[in-house]
Scaffold this motif. Sequence first.
Motif, PDB file in Angstrom:
ATOM      1  N   ASN A   9       0.807  -1.234   0.000  1.00 55.67           N
ATOM      2  CA  ASN A   9       0.000   0.000   0.000  1.00 55.67           C
ATOM      3  C   ASN A   9       0.835   1.277   0.000  1.00 55.67           C
ATOM      4  N   ARG A  10       2.123   1.166   0.255  1.00 60.97           N
ATOM      5  CA  ARG A  10       2.945   2.379   0.270  1.00 60.97           C
ATOM      6  C   ARG A  10       3.044   2.985  -1.125  1.00 60.97           C
ATOM      7  N   ARG A  11       2.909   4.273  -1.192  1.00 59.52           N
ATOM      8  CA  ARG A  11       3.097   5.011  -2.447  1.00 59.52           C
ATOM      9  C   ARG A  11       3.909   6.248  -2.123  1.00 59.52           C
ATOM     10  N   SER A  12       4.546   6.811  -3.109  1.00 54.38           N
ATOM     11  CA  SER A  12       5.113   8.140  -2.911  1.00 54.38           C
ATOM     12  C   SER A  12       3.964   9.129  -2.941  1.00 54.38           C
ATOM     13  N   VAL A  13       3.727   9.792  -1.824  1.00 54.48           N
ATOM     14  CA  VAL A  13       2.608  10.735  -1.716  1.00 54.48           C
ATOM     15  C   VAL A  13       3.149  12.158  -1.839  1.00 54.48           C
ATOM     16  N   ARG A  14       2.591  12.882  -2.808  1.00 58.49           N
ATOM     17  CA  ARG A  14       3.061  14.251  -3.060  1.00 58.49           C
ATOM     18  C   ARG A  14       1.939  15.276  -2.894  1.00 58.49           C
ATOM     19  N   LEU A  15       0.794  14.785  -2.403  1.00 60.14           N
ATOM     20  CA  LEU A  15      -0.340  15.678  -2.145  1.00 60.14           C
ATOM     21  C   LEU A  15      -0.844  15.392  -0.732  1.00 60.14           C
ATOM     22  N   ASN A  65      12.954  23.279  -5.602  1.00 62.95           N
ATOM     23  CA  ASN A  65      11.622  23.880  -5.701  1.00 62.95           C
ATOM     24  C   ASN A  65      10.493  22.863  -5.821  1.00 62.95           C
ATOM     25  N   GLN A  66      10.617  21.753  -5.140  1.00 65.26           N
ATOM     26  CA  GLN A  66       9.506  20.781  -5.117  1.00 65.26           C
ATOM     27  C   GLN A  66       8.497  21.285  -4.087  1.00 65.26           C
ATOM     28  N   GLU A  67       7.505  22.009  -4.584  1.00 65.85           N
ATOM     29  CA  GLU A  67       6.613  22.773  -3.688  1.00 65.85           C
ATOM     30  C   GLU A  67       5.828  21.900  -2.712  1.00 65.85           C
ATOM     31  N   PHE A  68       5.537  20.655  -3.123  1.00 65.27           N
ATOM     32  CA  PHE A  68       4.716  19.806  -2.235  1.00 65.27           C
ATOM     33  C   PHE A  68       5.386  19.583  -0.880  1.00 65.27           C
ATOM     34  N   ILE A  69       6.702  19.699  -0.842  1.00 67.85           N
ATOM     35  CA  ILE A  69       7.430  19.498   0.419  1.00 67.85           C
ATOM     36  C   ILE A  69       6.965  20.522   1.459  1.00 67.85           C
ATOM     37  N   THR A 116       4.236   9.147   2.704  1.00 66.37           N
ATOM     38  CA  THR A 116       5.610   9.662   2.722  1.00 66.37           C
ATOM     39  C   THR A 116       6.095   9.824   1.288  1.00 66.37           C
ATOM     40  N   CYS A 117       7.145  10.588   1.134  1.00 63.90           N
ATOM     41  CA  CYS A 117       7.860  10.603  -0.149  1.00 63.90           C
ATOM     42  C   CYS A 117       9.337  10.831   0.128  1.00 63.90           C
ATOM     43  N   TRP A 118      10.163   9.958  -0.421  1.00 58.97           N
ATOM     44  CA  TRP A 118      11.612  10.147  -0.342  1.00 58.97           C
ATOM     45  C   TRP A 118      11.996  11.388  -1.134  1.00 58.97           C
ATOM     46  N   ILE A 119      12.930  12.138  -0.611  1.00 56.25           N
ATOM     47  CA  ILE A 119      13.441  13.302  -1.336  1.00 56.25           C
ATOM     48  C   ILE A 119      14.964  13.188  -1.430  1.00 56.25           C
ATOM     49  N   GLY A 120      15.409  12.915  -2.655  1.00 53.78           N
ATOM     50  CA  GLY A 120      16.856  12.856  -2.902  1.00 53.78           C
ATOM     51  C   GLY A 120      17.323  14.018  -3.740  1.00 53.78           C
ATOM     52  N   SER A 121      16.362  14.715  -4.317  1.00 55.00           N
ATOM     53  CA  SER A 121      16.709  15.850  -5.163  1.00 55.00           C
ATOM     54  C   SER A 121      16.738  17.115  -4.298  1.00 55.00           C
ATOM     55  N   PHE A 122      17.884  17.339  -3.672  1.00 56.98           N
ATOM     56  CA  PHE A 122      18.044  18.545  -2.844  1.00 56.98           C
ATOM     57  C   PHE A 122      19.514  18.926  -2.828  1.00 56.98           C
ATOM     58  N   VAL A 140      21.638  12.205   4.086  1.00 52.91           N
ATOM     59  CA  VAL A 140      21.471  11.081   3.155  1.00 52.91           C
ATOM     60  C   VAL A 140      20.222  11.281   2.296  1.00 52.91           C
ATOM     61  N   GLN A 141      19.090  11.485   2.955  1.00 60.58           N
ATOM     62  CA  GLN A 141      17.816  11.669   2.258  1.00 60.58           C
ATOM     63  C   GLN A 141      16.880  12.456   3.157  1.00 60.58           C
ATOM     64  N   MET A 142      15.830  12.967   2.561  1.00 62.83           N
ATOM     65  CA  MET A 142      14.745  13.570   3.343  1.00 62.83           C
ATOM     66  C   MET A 142      13.479  12.760   3.046  1.00 62.83           C
ATOM     67  N   PRO A 154      -0.150   2.190  -8.330  1.00 58.86           N
ATOM     68  CA  PRO A 154       1.197   1.654  -8.100  1.00 58.86           C
ATOM     69  C   PRO A 154       2.096   1.888  -9.318  1.00 58.86           C
ATOM     70  N   ARG A 155       3.322   2.275  -9.067  1.00 56.44           N
ATOM     71  CA  ARG A 155       4.285   2.424 -10.179  1.00 56.44           C
ATOM     72  C   ARG A 155       4.761   1.034 -10.597  1.00 56.44           C
ATOM     73  N   PRO A 156       5.108   0.900 -11.873  1.00 53.34           N
ATOM     74  CA  PRO A 156       5.504  -0.438 -12.345  1.00 53.34           C
ATOM     75  C   PRO A 156       6.777  -0.939 -11.674  1.00 53.34           C
ATOM     76  N   ARG A 157       6.849  -2.229 -11.493  1.00 55.32           N
ATOM     77  CA  ARG A 157       8.054  -2.878 -10.987  1.00 55.32           C
ATOM     78  C   ARG A 157       8.482  -3.962 -11.974  1.00 55.32           C
ATOM     79  N   LYS A 158       9.779  -4.234 -12.001  1.00 50.37           N
ATOM     80  CA  LYS A 158      10.285  -5.284 -12.873  1.00 50.37           C
ATOM     81  C   LYS A 158       9.701  -6.630 -12.444  1.00 50.37           C
TER      82      LYS A 158
HETATM   83  C1  LIG Z   1      16.272   7.449  -2.907  1.00 54.55           C
HETATM   84  C2  LIG Z   1      15.003   8.063  -3.492  1.00 54.55           C
HETATM   85  C3  LIG Z   1      14.975   9.404  -3.825  1.00 54.55           C
HETATM   86  C4  LIG Z   1      13.797   9.983  -4.316  1.00 54.55           C
HETATM   87  N1  LIG Z   1      13.746  11.347  -4.547  1.00 54.55           N
HETATM   88  C5  LIG Z   1      12.566  11.899  -4.908  1.00 54.55           C
HETATM   89  C6  LIG Z   1      12.446  13.317  -5.030  1.00 54.55           C
HETATM   90  O1  LIG Z   1      13.379  14.088  -4.813  1.00 54.55           O
HETATM   91  N2  LIG Z   1      11.236  13.821  -5.379  1.00 54.55           N
HETATM   92  C7  LIG Z   1      10.149  13.025  -5.617  1.00 54.55           C
HETATM   93  O2  LIG Z   1       9.081  13.563  -5.905  1.00 54.55           O
HETATM   94  N3  LIG Z   1      10.234  11.679  -5.508  1.00 54.55           N
HETATM   95  C8  LIG Z   1      11.407  11.101  -5.155  1.00 54.55           C
HETATM   96  N4  LIG Z   1      11.491   9.739  -4.993  1.00 54.55           N
HETATM   97  C9  LIG Z   1      10.292   8.889  -5.215  1.00 54.55           C
HETATM   98  C10 LIG Z   1      10.416   7.961  -6.437  1.00 54.55           C
HETATM   99  O3  LIG Z   1      10.195   8.704  -7.603  1.00 54.55           O
HETATM  100  C11 LIG Z   1       9.396   6.832  -6.265  1.00 54.55           C
HETATM  101  O4  LIG Z   1       9.718   6.081  -5.121  1.00 54.55           O
HETATM  102  C12 LIG Z   1       9.341   5.893  -7.473  1.00 54.55           C
HETATM  103  O5  LIG Z   1       8.881   6.563  -8.618  1.00 54.55           O
HETATM  104  C13 LIG Z   1       8.418   4.696  -7.224  1.00 54.55           C
HETATM  105  O6  LIG Z   1       7.117   5.122  -6.872  1.00 54.55           O
HETATM  106  P1  LIG Z   1       6.438   4.687  -5.505  1.00 54.55           P
HETATM  107  O7  LIG Z   1       7.317   5.198  -4.379  1.00 54.55           O
HETATM  108  O8  LIG Z   1       5.090   5.333  -5.466  1.00 54.55           O
HETATM  109  O9  LIG Z   1       6.366   3.203  -5.481  1.00 54.55           O
HETATM  110  C14 LIG Z   1      12.662   9.163  -4.528  1.00 54.55           C
HETATM  111  C15 LIG Z   1      12.705   7.805  -4.175  1.00 54.55           C
HETATM  112  C16 LIG Z   1      13.843   7.261  -3.648  1.00 54.55           C
HETATM  113  C17 LIG Z   1      13.833   5.812  -3.230  1.00 54.55           C
END
Ligand SMILES: Cc1cc2nc3c(=O)[nH]c(=O)nc-3n(C[C@H](O)[C@H](O)[C@H](O)COP(=O)(O)O)c2cc1C
Length: 172
Positions: A9-15, A65-69, A116-122, A140-142, A154-158
């Motif tokens: 059920n985990r997704r990257s949530v940006r809203l 400038n990822q405003e959702f943060i 949650t959403c991982w943020i590596g672009s900073f 390391v990450q936010m 869900p995003r595609p997986r291999k």
């Molecule tokens: C290490 C890492 C860094 C990421 N950095 C960003 C980010 O800076 N901004 C963003 O919107 N999503 C970021 N993501 C989210 C990925 O785009 C996302 O996990 C991937 O597309 C798969 O989607 P899902 O998390 O919904 O399964 C990051 C994910 C990971 C694991």
Amino acid sequence: MKVIEAIKNRRSVRLYSGKKVSEVKLKRVLEAGRLAPSARNIQEWKFVVVRDKEILRKLSVAANNQEFIGRADSVIVGCSEITDYVMRCGQTAYPIDVAIAMTQMTIQAVEEGLGTCWIGSFYEDQVKRILNIPAKVRIVQMLTLGYPEEKPEPRPRKDFDEVFYFNEWKEF
Ligand SMILES: Cc1cc2nc3c(=O)[nH]c(=O)nc-3n(C[C@H](O)[C@H](O)[C@H](O)COP(=O)(O)O)c2cc1C
């Protein structure tokens, strides 16, 4: 909730809805990270938890400038104080350890009904300046955290066979 359900059920949530996350829920998410394993049990992680709206806005600017943060309830900034421990296998431990702890937080967040959403672009230097993080510490990450206002598909997986080999490496 079963662990596999939380993983699925985990997704990257940006809203995010803007509803405040209680201290109790936040603490359970953080605790899931504190209990994570680490190389030699070194626990070199430090987490800066940001909930102040103005600081969240500044972090969003420093994050390309990822405003959702700026609209998340919280941002958990995963850092390491000890960055020189290299394991026998040749890998540096701290990014792995911090990422394991943050992964456990993302799964507990699902259990709590949070996204949650991982943020590596900073830009690390900018985030350090905003949060007064010392030069020797690495970020390391936010991770953003908050009540989801979306449930992305869900995003595609291999495929399984593309990812797993049994007993030996296979070249196709
Ligand atoms: C290490 C890492 C860094 C990421 N950095 C960003 C980010 O800076 N901004 C963003 O919107 N999503 C970021 N993501 C989210 C990925 O785009 C996302 O996990 C991937 O597309 C798969 O989607 P899902 O998390 O919904 O399964 C990051 C994910 C990971 C694991």
